[in-house]
Design a protein around this motif. Structure first.
Motif, PDB file in Angstrom:
ATOM      1  N   LEU A  92      -7.512  10.978  60.185  1.00  0.00           N
ATOM      2  CA  LEU A  92      -8.527  11.396  59.135  1.00  0.00           C
ATOM      3  C   LEU A  92      -7.788  12.555  58.179  1.00  0.00           C
ATOM      4  O   LEU A  92      -7.005  13.141  58.562  1.00  0.00           O
ATOM      5  CB  LEU A  92      -9.379  12.291  59.944  1.00  0.00           C
ATOM      6  N   THR A  93      -8.390  12.593  56.988  1.00  0.00           N
ATOM      7  CA  THR A  93      -8.044  13.522  55.952  1.00  0.00           C
ATOM      8  C   THR A  93      -8.914  14.700  56.071  1.00  0.00           C
ATOM      9  O   THR A  93     -10.109  14.622  55.777  1.00  0.00           O
ATOM     10  CB  THR A  93      -7.951  12.924  54.406  1.00  0.00           C
ATOM     11  N   LEU A  94      -8.513  15.849  56.487  1.00  0.00           N
ATOM     12  CA  LEU A  94      -9.372  16.780  56.317  1.00  0.00           C
ATOM     13  C   LEU A  94      -9.614  17.438  55.009  1.00  0.00           C
ATOM     14  O   LEU A  94      -9.093  17.466  54.132  1.00  0.00           O
ATOM     15  CB  LEU A  94      -8.851  18.260  57.157  1.00  0.00           C
ATOM     16  N   ILE A  95     -11.130  17.693  54.516  1.00  0.00           N
ATOM     17  CA  ILE A  95     -11.370  18.023  53.179  1.00  0.00           C
ATOM     18  C   ILE A  95     -12.432  19.427  53.399  1.00  0.00           C
ATOM     19  O   ILE A  95     -12.927  19.573  54.685  1.00  0.00           O
ATOM     20  CB  ILE A  95     -12.227  17.108  52.407  1.00  0.00           C
ATOM     21  N   HIS A  96     -12.569  20.226  52.493  1.00  0.00           N
ATOM     22  CA  HIS A  96     -13.207  21.579  52.859  1.00  0.00           C
ATOM     23  C   HIS A  96     -14.213  21.841  51.701  1.00  0.00           C
ATOM     24  O   HIS A  96     -14.109  21.282  50.519  1.00  0.00           O
ATOM     25  CB  HIS A  96     -12.165  22.473  52.752  1.00  0.00           C
ATOM     26  N   SER A  97     -15.174  22.288  52.069  1.00  0.00           N
ATOM     27  CA  SER A  97     -16.234  22.448  51.260  1.00  0.00           C
ATOM     28  C   SER A  97     -16.294  23.749  50.339  1.00  0.00           C
ATOM     29  O   SER A  97     -15.394  24.789  50.703  1.00  0.00           O
ATOM     30  CB  SER A  97     -17.680  23.047  52.156  1.00  0.00           C
ATOM     31  N   PRO A  98     -16.753  23.655  49.024  1.00  0.00           N
ATOM     32  CA  PRO A  98     -17.283  22.400  48.436  1.00  0.00           C
ATOM     33  C   PRO A  98     -16.174  21.446  47.996  1.00  0.00           C
ATOM     34  O   PRO A  98     -15.395  21.908  47.299  1.00  0.00           O
ATOM     35  CB  PRO A  98     -18.128  22.939  47.384  1.00  0.00           C
ATOM     36  N   TYR A  99     -16.593  19.940  48.091  1.00  0.00           N
ATOM     37  CA  TYR A  99     -15.141  19.016  47.851  1.00  0.00           C
ATOM     38  C   TYR A  99     -15.792  18.358  46.715  1.00  0.00           C
ATOM     39  O   TYR A  99     -16.846  17.804  46.873  1.00  0.00           O
ATOM     40  CB  TYR A  99     -15.094  18.316  49.158  1.00  0.00           C
ATOM     41  N   LEU A 100     -14.918  18.074  45.536  1.00  0.00           N
ATOM     42  CA  LEU A 100     -15.383  17.680  44.239  1.00  0.00           C
ATOM     43  C   LEU A 100     -15.037  16.212  44.272  1.00  0.00           C
ATOM     44  O   LEU A 100     -13.763  16.149  44.459  1.00  0.00           O
ATOM     45  CB  LEU A 100     -15.135  18.636  43.292  1.00  0.00           C
ATOM     46  N   ILE A 101     -15.689  15.378  44.242  1.00  0.00           N
ATOM     47  CA  ILE A 101     -15.143  13.901  43.893  1.00  0.00           C
ATOM     48  C   ILE A 101     -15.562  13.554  42.520  1.00  0.00           C
ATOM     49  O   ILE A 101     -16.621  13.719  41.678  1.00  0.00           O
ATOM     50  CB  ILE A 101     -16.057  12.926  44.558  1.00  0.00           C
ATOM     51  N   GLU A 102     -14.389  13.314  41.767  1.00  0.00           N
ATOM     52  CA  GLU A 102     -14.507  13.112  40.239  1.00  0.00           C
ATOM     53  C   GLU A 102     -14.695  11.341  40.006  1.00  0.00           C
ATOM     54  O   GLU A 102     -13.713  10.976  40.046  1.00  0.00           O
ATOM     55  CB  GLU A 102     -13.569  13.660  39.514  1.00  0.00           C
ATOM     56  N   GLN A 103     -15.802  10.924  39.326  1.00  0.00           N
ATOM     57  CA  GLN A 103     -15.722   9.924  39.094  1.00  0.00           C
ATOM     58  C   GLN A 103     -15.162   9.160  37.901  1.00  0.00           C
ATOM     59  O   GLN A 103     -14.807   9.863  37.034  1.00  0.00           O
ATOM     60  CB  GLN A 103     -17.600   9.352  38.716  1.00  0.00           C
ATOM     61  N   ASP A 104     -14.703   7.842  37.758  1.00  0.00           N
ATOM     62  CA  ASP A 104     -14.233   7.611  36.633  1.00  0.00           C
ATOM     63  C   ASP A 104     -15.060   7.582  35.369  1.00  0.00           C
ATOM     64  O   ASP A 104     -14.817   7.422  34.377  1.00  0.00           O
ATOM     65  CB  ASP A 104     -13.856   6.110  36.706  1.00  0.00           C
ATOM     66  N   THR A 105     -16.379   7.611  35.756  1.00  0.00           N
ATOM     67  CA  THR A 105     -17.487   7.624  34.499  1.00  0.00           C
ATOM     68  C   THR A 105     -17.701   9.084  33.882  1.00  0.00           C
ATOM     69  O   THR A 105     -18.163   9.311  32.944  1.00  0.00           O
ATOM     70  CB  THR A 105     -18.678   7.196  35.109  1.00  0.00           C
ATOM     71  N   GLY A 106     -16.806   9.950  34.508  1.00  0.00           N
ATOM     72  CA  GLY A 106     -17.092  11.393  34.207  1.00  0.00           C
ATOM     73  C   GLY A 106     -17.969  12.108  35.127  1.00  0.00           C
ATOM     74  O   GLY A 106     -18.027  13.401  34.942  1.00  0.00           O
TER      75      GLY A 106
END
Length: 235
Positions: A92-106
């Motif tokens: 697993l990859t630990l991520i922390h809040s808030p975690y942002l996912i940037e879409q290719d669409t912007g």
């Protein structure tokens, strides 16, 4: 790329919810991403927990790598002590809040467990602040495993008693906190669990996607990058 989001399984052993998770893992399409947004476990008392079902679950997660599936784990209010040792064993990859996912669409998506948005519950927020401190966590993890399990059980019982006496709206998100997260992150989508109120809310400038808890049914959200679908299946 397909992304799948789940939270609030509250696993505490090999039961119907555990088996439902294994079914879901087996059905995941190759090359997707799975996001575990907290409270996957009913309680986490340390990476040294020697329960057999935990080591077996770690094996099931790690096997997803063979299908090019990446799994991301975010802490909830029940499993915030899960550390790098167990995460590494499970792939697993630990991520922390808030975690942002940037879409290719912007477009931006922001992920959180959701408890930090329940700001009307001042009693819980005070405990949350305390339990996230390094000092508190180090002191707890220094105790023997059996003692930690007893403490976790006591805290769960206290929480259940406390929640039974709280107004229903207090344990939901605060709309101002949600709006502030939207402003801080410029996200078009906020995805969270914790409240056990599954729904996709259209708030005009952004969507709030709320995951569901796993009881006699289980919930998961699927996105192809352009839309979200909240799915419910019987356990």
């Amino acid at each position: 790329m397909q992304r799948i989001f789940i939270s609030d399984l509250h696993l505490d052993g090999q039961d119907e919810r555990y088996n439902a998770l294994l079914v879901l893992l087996n059905e995941l399409p190759a090359g997707c991403e799975l996001y575990l947004l907290g409270d996957i476990f009913e309680a986490w008392v340390g990476d040294d927990d020697d329960a057999t079902w935990l080591s077996q679950l770690a094996m099931h997660f790690s096997e997803l790598k063979a299908r090019d599936i990446n799994v991301f784990f975010m802490h909830g209010n029940r499993d915030f002590l899960l550390g790098e040792q167990w995460a590494n064993s499970a792939g697993l990859t630990l991520i922390h809040s808030p975690y942002l996912i940037e879409q290719d669409t912007g477009e931006n998506w922001v992920l959180c467990h959701g408890d930090e948005l329940c700001t009307d519950d001042e009693e819980y927020q005070a405990f949350r602040k305390l339990s996230r401190s390094d000092e508190w966590q180090q002191a707890l993890l220094a105790k023997p495993l059996a003692e930690r399990k007893a403490i976790a059980l006591h805290l769960r019982q206290q929480s259940q008693q406390s929640n039974a006496n709280k107004a229903d709206n207090i344990m939901d998100v605060n709309s101002a906190a949600v709006e502030q997260l939207h402003l801080d992150t410029a996200a078009q989508v906020i995805i969270h669990g914790h409240t056990h109120r599954p729904k996709i809310h259209d708030l005009g400038e952004f969507q709030r996607v709320v995951l569901g808890d796993w009881t006699d049914h289980y919930y998961y959200v699927v996105s192809d990058g352009s839309r979200f679908e909240l799915l419910k299946r019987a356990i």
